[in-house]
Every structure is written in structure tokens, then in C-alpha cells.
Write a protein that holds these residues in place. Structure first.
Motif, short mmCIF file in Angstrom:
data_model
loop_
_atom_site.label_atom_id
_atom_site.label_comp_id
_atom_site.label_asym_id
_atom_site.label_seq_id
_atom_site.Cartn_x
_atom_site.Cartn_y
_atom_site.Cartn_z
N CYS A 234 0.81 -1.22 0.00
CA CYS A 234 0.00 0.00 0.00
C CYS A 234 0.85 1.27 0.00
CB CYS A 234 -0.95 0.01 1.20
SG CYS A 234 -0.08 0.12 2.78
N ASP A 235 2.15 1.10 0.02
CA ASP A 235 3.07 2.24 -0.05
C ASP A 235 3.01 3.16 1.15
OD1 ASP A 235 4.73 1.90 -2.12
OD2 ASP A 235 3.70 3.21 -3.53
N THR A 236 2.43 2.71 2.21
CA THR A 236 2.41 3.53 3.41
C THR A 236 3.80 3.61 4.01
OG1 THR A 236 0.12 3.05 3.94
CG2 THR A 236 1.52 3.69 5.76
N GLU A 237 4.20 4.84 4.29
CA GLU A 237 5.53 5.04 4.86
C GLU A 237 5.40 5.31 6.35
OE1 GLU A 237 8.34 7.53 2.65
OE2 GLU A 237 8.74 8.55 4.54
N GLU A 238 6.20 4.61 7.10
CA GLU A 238 6.21 4.87 8.52
C GLU A 238 7.63 5.14 8.96
OE1 GLU A 238 4.15 2.23 11.16
OE2 GLU A 238 2.79 1.61 9.58
N SER A 239 7.78 6.11 9.81
CA SER A 239 9.11 6.37 10.34
C SER A 239 9.08 6.22 11.85
CB SER A 239 9.59 7.76 9.95
OG SER A 239 8.69 8.75 10.41
N LEU A 240 10.11 5.59 12.31
CA LEU A 240 10.20 5.31 13.73
C LEU A 240 11.53 5.83 14.23
CD1 LEU A 240 8.63 3.68 15.97
CD2 LEU A 240 10.21 1.84 15.47
N ARG A 241 11.44 6.68 15.21
CA ARG A 241 12.67 7.22 15.78
C ARG A 241 13.35 6.14 16.59
NH1 ARG A 241 12.33 12.87 18.84
NH2 ARG A 241 14.53 13.25 19.26
N MET A 242 14.59 5.88 16.23
CA MET A 242 15.25 4.72 16.82
C MET A 242 15.74 4.98 18.23
SD MET A 242 17.30 3.34 13.51
CE MET A 242 17.74 1.78 14.25
N ASN A 243 15.87 6.24 18.57
CA ASN A 243 16.39 6.53 19.90
C ASN A 243 15.32 6.45 20.99
OD1 ASN A 243 18.96 6.78 19.10
ND2 ASN A 243 19.08 8.99 19.22
N ASP A 244 14.08 6.43 20.55
CA ASP A 244 13.03 6.32 21.55
C ASP A 244 13.08 4.97 22.24
OD1 ASP A 244 12.10 8.79 21.17
OD2 ASP A 244 10.31 8.24 20.05
#
Ligand SMILES: [Zn+2]
Length: 65
Positions: free
Chosen positions: A54-64
Motif C-alpha cells: 500500500c506504499d504507506t511510509e512509517e518512520s520510527l525514531r530509533m532513539n526512543d
């Protein structure tokens, strides 16, 4: 199956598809402006995943934590 998956593709749960799909994964360093008047920029690593269905982009902050 013990085939090695492509280095940058992972099967992960997609919140849009509501099932496990292939995701392209990349790490990006994003500069985040500090407080006003500060010249310090912290470059935070983000893990960007893009669902191949579905081409949904998710970004996850790795430092959290
Ligand atoms: Zn999806």
C-alpha cells in the motif's frame, strides 16, 4: 526455509493492510533543529519502512526507548 532475505526487505505487520507484508527498510539520519538560538543540530536516526503493498511510509525514531 533458510533463504536469506534481501538485506533491505523485511516482512512486517502493516497497520494499513492489517497483515504482514513486505517492507522496504532504510535508516535515515534526520537533522532536528534544537531550541531557538541553538546551533546544535542533533541528527536522529529514523527507521523508515515502506509497505510494498500500500506504499504507506512509517518512520520510527530509533532513539526512543
Ligand atoms: Zn500496507
Amino acid at each position: 526455509m533458510s533463504a536469506t532475505p534481501d538485506a533491505d526487505e523485511y516482512t512486517e505487520e502493516c497497520t494499513e493492510c492489517q497483515r504482514e507484508t513486505r517492507h522496504r527498510v532504510q535508516i535515515e539520519l534526520k537533522e532536528e533543529g534544537g531550541n531557538e538560538g541553538t546551533t546544535d543540530f542533533s541528527r536522529e536516526p529514523y527507521r523508515i519502512t515502506v509497505c510494498s503493498v500500500c506504499d504507506t511510509e512509517e518512520s520510527l525514531r530509533m532513539n526512543d526507548a
